[in-house]
Scaffold this motif. Structure first.
Motif, PDB file in Angstrom:
ATOM      1  N   LYS A 152      20.742  35.726  15.472  1.00 55.55           N
ATOM      2  CA  LYS A 152      20.353  34.507  14.776  1.00 55.55           C
ATOM      3  C   LYS A 152      19.590  34.858  13.502  1.00 55.55           C
ATOM      4  O   LYS A 152      18.815  35.826  13.474  1.00 55.55           O
ATOM      5  N   PRO A 153      19.775  34.085  12.447  1.00 60.28           N
ATOM      6  CA  PRO A 153      19.048  34.373  11.196  1.00 60.28           C
ATOM      7  C   PRO A 153      17.537  34.332  11.362  1.00 60.28           C
ATOM      8  O   PRO A 153      16.831  35.168  10.781  1.00 60.28           O
ATOM      9  N   GLU A 154      17.034  33.365  12.147  1.00 58.86           N
ATOM     10  CA  GLU A 154      15.578  33.288  12.301  1.00 58.86           C
ATOM     11  C   GLU A 154      15.041  34.489  13.071  1.00 58.86           C
ATOM     12  O   GLU A 154      13.916  34.950  12.821  1.00 58.86           O
ATOM     13  N   GLN A 155      15.816  35.026  13.987  1.00 61.47           N
ATOM     14  CA  GLN A 155      15.376  36.231  14.692  1.00 61.47           C
ATOM     15  C   GLN A 155      15.338  37.428  13.747  1.00 61.47           C
ATOM     16  O   GLN A 155      14.420  38.256  13.815  1.00 61.47           O
ATOM     17  N   GLN A 156      16.299  37.518  12.879  1.00 63.18           N
ATOM     18  CA  GLN A 156      16.321  38.625  11.926  1.00 63.18           C
ATOM     19  C   GLN A 156      15.130  38.568  10.974  1.00 63.18           C
ATOM     20  O   GLN A 156      14.558  39.611  10.623  1.00 63.18           O
ATOM     21  N   ASP A 157      14.760  37.368  10.571  1.00 58.49           N
ATOM     22  CA  ASP A 157      13.586  37.236   9.704  1.00 58.49           C
ATOM     23  C   ASP A 157      12.321  37.690  10.422  1.00 58.49           C
ATOM     24  O   ASP A 157      11.439  38.329   9.820  1.00 58.49           O
ATOM     25  N   ARG A 158      12.208  37.400  11.694  1.00 59.62           N
ATOM     26  CA  ARG A 158      11.027  37.810  12.454  1.00 59.62           C
ATOM     27  C   ARG A 158      10.988  39.325  12.635  1.00 59.62           C
ATOM     28  O   ARG A 158       9.910  39.927  12.616  1.00 59.62           O
ATOM     29  N   VAL A 159      12.150  39.920  12.795  1.00 59.47           N
ATOM     30  CA  VAL A 159      12.188  41.389  12.888  1.00 59.47           C
ATOM     31  C   VAL A 159      11.785  42.006  11.556  1.00 59.47           C
ATOM     32  O   VAL A 159      11.063  43.018  11.515  1.00 59.47           O
ATOM     33  N   ARG A 160      12.220  41.432  10.449  1.00 65.50           N
ATOM     34  CA  ARG A 160      11.816  41.937   9.125  1.00 65.50           C
ATOM     35  C   ARG A 160      10.298  41.908   8.979  1.00 65.50           C
ATOM     36  O   ARG A 160       9.686  42.867   8.488  1.00 65.50           O
ATOM     37  N   ASP A 161       9.688  40.807   9.385  1.00 65.70           N
ATOM     38  CA  ASP A 161       8.231  40.696   9.286  1.00 65.70           C
ATOM     39  C   ASP A 161       7.538  41.724  10.161  1.00 65.70           C
ATOM     40  O   ASP A 161       6.514  42.317   9.764  1.00 65.70           O
ATOM     41  N   ALA A 162       8.062  41.946  11.359  1.00 59.27           N
ATOM     42  CA  ALA A 162       7.449  42.927  12.263  1.00 59.27           C
ATOM     43  C   ALA A 162       7.514  44.333  11.672  1.00 59.27           C
ATOM     44  O   ALA A 162       6.533  45.093  11.726  1.00 59.27           O
ATOM     45  N   ILE A 163       8.646  44.701  11.089  1.00 58.49           N
ATOM     46  CA  ILE A 163       8.775  46.029  10.477  1.00 58.49           C
ATOM     47  C   ILE A 163       7.836  46.155   9.281  1.00 58.49           C
ATOM     48  O   ILE A 163       7.234  47.215   9.053  1.00 58.49           O
ATOM     49  N   ARG A 164       7.689  45.084   8.519  1.00 55.87           N
ATOM     50  CA  ARG A 164       6.793  45.121   7.362  1.00 55.87           C
ATOM     51  C   ARG A 164       5.345  45.356   7.791  1.00 55.87           C
ATOM     52  O   ARG A 164       4.591  46.093   7.135  1.00 55.87           O
ATOM     53  N   ILE A 165       4.941  44.769   8.914  1.00 55.80           N
ATOM     54  CA  ILE A 165       3.572  44.960   9.408  1.00 55.80           C
ATOM     55  C   ILE A 165       3.376  46.389   9.899  1.00 55.80           C
ATOM     56  O   ILE A 165       2.339  47.018   9.638  1.00 55.80           O
ATOM     57  N   VAL A 166       4.356  46.922  10.616  1.00 57.54           N
ATOM     58  CA  VAL A 166       4.256  48.305  11.087  1.00 57.54           C
ATOM     59  C   VAL A 166       4.185  49.262   9.901  1.00 57.54           C
ATOM     60  O   VAL A 166       3.402  50.220   9.902  1.00 57.54           O
ATOM     61  N   ARG A 167       4.966  48.993   8.881  1.00 61.31           N
ATOM     62  CA  ARG A 167       4.940  49.839   7.674  1.00 61.31           C
ATOM     63  C   ARG A 167       3.584  49.775   6.985  1.00 61.31           C
ATOM     64  O   ARG A 167       3.049  50.795   6.521  1.00 61.31           O
ATOM     65  N   GLY A 168       2.991  48.595   6.937  1.00 64.37           N
ATOM     66  CA  GLY A 168       1.687  48.473   6.302  1.00 64.37           C
ATOM     67  C   GLY A 168       0.589  49.183   7.062  1.00 64.37           C
ATOM     68  O   GLY A 168      -0.361  49.700   6.458  1.00 64.37           O
ATOM     69  N   TYR A 169       0.694  49.239   8.395  1.00 66.63           N
ATOM     70  CA  TYR A 169      -0.352  49.896   9.183  1.00 66.63           C
ATOM     71  C   TYR A 169      -0.173  51.411   9.185  1.00 66.63           C
ATOM     72  O   TYR A 169      -1.134  52.152   8.956  1.00 66.63           O
ATOM     73  N   THR A 170       1.029  51.883   9.451  1.00 69.03           N
ATOM     74  CA  THR A 170       1.250  53.324   9.597  1.00 69.03           C
ATOM     75  C   THR A 170       1.461  54.034   8.275  1.00 69.03           C
ATOM     76  O   THR A 170       1.096  55.199   8.132  1.00 69.03           O
ATOM     77  N   GLY A 171       2.059  53.366   7.287  1.00 68.82           N
ATOM     78  CA  GLY A 171       2.376  54.027   6.030  1.00 68.82           C
ATOM     79  C   GLY A 171       3.535  54.995   6.139  1.00 68.82           C
ATOM     80  O   GLY A 171       3.768  55.779   5.212  1.00 68.82           O
ATOM     81  N   MET A 172       4.280  54.953   7.240  1.00 63.14           N
ATOM     82  CA  MET A 172       5.416  55.858   7.443  1.00 63.14           C
ATOM     83  C   MET A 172       6.663  55.283   6.766  1.00 63.14           C
ATOM     84  O   MET A 172       7.017  54.123   6.985  1.00 63.14           O
ATOM     85  N   ARG A 173       7.339  56.112   5.997  1.00 58.65           N
ATOM     86  CA  ARG A 173       8.512  55.645   5.251  1.00 58.65           C
ATOM     87  C   ARG A 173       9.767  55.550   6.108  1.00 58.65           C
ATOM     88  O   ARG A 173      10.776  55.016   5.643  1.00 58.65           O
ATOM     89  N   ASN A 174       9.715  56.036   7.346  1.00 60.65           N
ATOM     90  CA  ASN A 174      10.869  55.817   8.213  1.00 60.65           C
ATOM     91  C   ASN A 174      11.023  54.337   8.570  1.00 60.65           C
ATOM     92  O   ASN A 174      12.102  53.906   8.980  1.00 60.65           O
ATOM     93  N   CYS A 175       9.963  53.554   8.397  1.00 62.39           N
ATOM     94  CA  CYS A 175      10.080  52.096   8.554  1.00 62.39           C
ATOM     95  C   CYS A 175      11.023  51.522   7.505  1.00 62.39           C
ATOM     96  O   CYS A 175      11.788  50.587   7.796  1.00 62.39           O
ATOM     97  N   ASP A 176      10.994  52.059   6.298  1.00 62.96           N
ATOM     98  CA  ASP A 176      11.910  51.596   5.254  1.00 62.96           C
ATOM     99  C   ASP A 176      13.353  51.939   5.597  1.00 62.96           C
ATOM    100  O   ASP A 176      14.265  51.151   5.342  1.00 62.96           O
TER     101      ASP A 176
END
Length: 665
Positions: free
Chosen positions: A603-627
């Motif tokens: 579902k599109p709304e589920q994909q948007d929520r996954v994008r937000d979750a990855i963005r938060i993990v990237r902001g906390y860890t700073g690991m570029r494998n999130c990208d």
């Protein structure tokens, strides 16, 4: 009273003559002793020194005489040398009792201060008092009973050439010393920044417990202080983790004017080269490995740092897997002597070994790293991560085994694809997942993450046991006629100027994903005309796009799956993901669930929520494998929008085709 000398040749004033000739008697006596008188009563003005002294004249009461009429004649000036010397002034006796030990005579400087002086003693200048600048001590300070601190050394202005010559002479006169760095490897300003970044930032990101149980500082850093290769590995990891585009990285550069971005990058390459050189030098040494058991712990630490460095850089060339294989080949026969350190690295390495199978397409020629019957060499106590000590990831290995068998049946066109034996094993795995319970203490957020992992494992099993049927695969192949299957899965996208025939990056618009078309983001997907086939020619446009045709209708969910059950499980997992704060240390554990849930979010709304979750993990860890994970999921969602269910189901193969072999943990 001062005396007045009169020239004898001067005429007598008329007033004096009239006064002397009158009957009035004048008192010409100046003191008790006056000049002698003659017999007839006249004054004798003769003097042996031929000088006439004018007496003080005091008139008597006379009605005919007026003092206003008397005028003195101008006197001639007399040289001062002729004037008798005056008596020296009498020194005033000081008040109080005389000193028992009188102050010695001080040599007073003959310098006369004019205006505001800047050469006074240090004490007077500090007290803002006038200084007499006596040497060696100021008399003003002596009088006020304060300690005179003396005078500043007089500085002589010199020109540039003289100053340089003086500095060279002074430098040559000083003894030469060599100050060595306190920690071997931390030598420059750039090294000190890397060292501080690891201690204050990166070590806390890599662990889940926080700062009170930080094994990276309590174990790894302590060994690095005595091992040069491990110190280079830690500094290399910290340097690769830094992102100079973020406010944190920009602040580091601005607060250290001695360094710049180029020097930091150059020093980063230096530490990486030194770490690899020392590690390979140890691996090629001719000494027996059992004889080096006491020194094995630092080399395991180097492997761990280089493994994490691959995740920090976001490497897509399977650099992390090299260190996983090296660890697996060494740990079985030569574990480190320290049991606590062995527990730490075993859990950390094995967690990534299991998670790596979520992105790795199996190779029949290589030995599988994750096995279903794996047992730890030591008791994982206390546990730090989820899935190793509690054996949850054993189910992940079993699910991957079933998926590998289904993949083989799909390649061989075996029917049925899922055998009854596979279905029975899947049922046992499902029962084991339902019975599994976490063992974390109450109040620990890893308890909540454990429920997320448990539901994620069920989603992975469900997506594995329901592959696309052969009919769906045939339809996909027909829809992609004329397209080389060895190229990227988005090669069928046409390059139309207005973007009307370009499929969306993900079905995230308000309209149905089966009919909506929008151009993909710039830099994510190359235009179709720029893609070449394996023979070197440009790809051909699909038949259904020739002449402005429309693609066939695409289902939102893959066939042979229950949309309600899968969507409910994904929504529950996303709800748990969104409960954690962006600064919660458990963000380190959330990248693996993002991968599994992203491949099951239709579902599109589920994909948007996954994008937000990855963005938060990237902001906390700073690991570029999130990208890299975000880039990979965009490709998967694009395939969902096009209905290519085989490539959506076999996302490991899709990652390999797109050259996205990265560390997903």
């Amino acid at each position: 009273m001062p005396c007045v000398v009169v020239d004898p040749s001067a005429a007598v004033p008329p007033a004096l003559q009239s006064a002397s000739s009158s009957d009035t008697t004048w008192d010409t006596t100046y003191q008790d002793e006056g000049p002698a008188r003659s017999a007839n009563g006249d004054m004798n003005w003769d003097s042996p020194e031929d000088e006439l002294t004018v007496p003080k004249l005091e008139p008597m009461d006379d009605d005919c005489f007026r003092m206003d009429d008397v005028k003195e004649e101008p006197r001639a000036s007399v040289p001062l040398s002729d004037c008798p010397s005056a008596a020296p002034p009498k020194v005033k006796r000081p008040r109080g009792r005389p000193r028992k030990h009188p102050i010695g005579t001080q040599q007073v400087s003959s310098k006369i201060a004019k205006g505001r002086s800047k050469t006074g003693c240090i004490t007077c200048r500090r007290r803002k008092k006038k200084c007499d600048e006596a040497k060696p001590r100021c008399l003003n300070c002596e009088k006020n009973a304060v300690i005179c601190e003396g005078y500043h050394e007089k500085t002589i202005w010199r020109g540039g050439r003289e100053k340089k010559t003086g500095e060279d002479e002074r430098r040559q006169s000083l003894p030469q010393i060599t100050l060595q760095p306190i920690f071997e490897g931390v030598e420059t300003a750039e090294d000190r920044i890397f060292f501080g970044h690891f201690i204050n930032n990166l070590s806390g990101v890599l662990t889940v417990e926080g700062q009170h149980r930080n094994a990276f500082k309590d174990m790894l850093l302590q060994m690095a202080l005595e091992h040069r290769g491990l110190m280079h590995s830690i500094l290399s990891l910290a340097s690769k983790h830094l992102d100079y585009e973020t406010p944190y990285g920009s602040k580091l550069l601005s607060s250290n004017p001695k360094v710049n971005r180029s020097s930091m990058i150059a020093r980063s390459h230096f530490h990486h080269d030194q770490a690899m050189q020392l590690l390979l030098q140890w691996g090629k040494s001719g000494e027996e490995v059992p004889d080096q058991k006491a020194n094995l712990a630092p080399y395991y630490g180097q492997m761990l740092c280089l493994l994490l460095q691959a995740a920090a850089e976001g490497s897509t060339v399977s650099a992390h897997r090299v260190h996983l294989r090296a660890y697996k080949s060494l740990i079985q026969e030569n574990p480190p002597p320290d049991e606590a350190f062995t527990t730490f690295i075993t859990e950390l390495f094995q967690y990534r070994v299991f998670a790596d199978e979520l992105i790795l397409q199996p190779d029949m020629q290589s030995k599988r790293l994750a096995t279903e019957d794996w047992e730890p060499w030591t008791v994982i106590e206390p546990a730090r991560l989820i899935g190793i000590g509690d054996r949850l990831f054993h189910y992940l290995a079993k699910i991957t085994t079933i998926k590998n068998e289904i993949r083989s049946n799909l390649s061989a066109n075996t029917n049925p694809i899922v055998t009854s034996e596979m279905a029975m094993r899947a049922h046992d795995i499902s029962a084991g997942i339902m019975e599994w319970e976490p063992t974390w203490p109450a109040g620990d957020n890893r308890n909540r993450v454990s429920q997320l992992y448990k539901q994620m494992m069920w989603v992975y099993l469900y997506r594995t046991i329901f592959p696309p049927p052969a009919s769906a695969i045939a339809n996909t192949m027909n829809n992609n006629m004329g397209v080389d299957s060895s190229v990227s899965p988005y090669v069928a996208i046409s390059n139309v100027a207005d973007g009307s025939n370009v499929m969306p990056l993900s079905p995230a618009s308000s309209q149905s994903c089966s009919t909506t078309r929008s151009p993909p983001p710039v830099g994510v997907f190359p235009p179709g005309s720029d893609r070449r086939l394996s023979n070197g020619s440009f790809q051909s446009t699909p038949i259904y796009l020739v002449g402005g045709g429309s693609p066939p209708p695409i289902m939102l969910f893959p066939p042979h799956s229950d949309p309600r059950r899968l969507s409910l499980a994904v929504d529950e997992c996303l709800g748990i993901l969104e409960e954690f704060k962006p600064s919660d240390p458990v963000q380190t554990l959330l990248l693996v669930p993002c991968l599994v849930l992203g491949c099951a979010s239709f579902k599109p709304e589920q994909q948007d929520r996954v994008r937000d979750a990855i963005r938060i993990v990237r902001g906390y860890t700073g690991m570029r494998n999130c990208d890299r994970l975000a880039e990979f999921l965009e490709i998967i969602w694009e395939l969902m929008g096009r209905g290519e269910w085989e490539k959506v189901w076999d996302w490991q193969r899709t990652a390999k085709l797109n050259k996205l072999d990265f560390a997903c943990a």
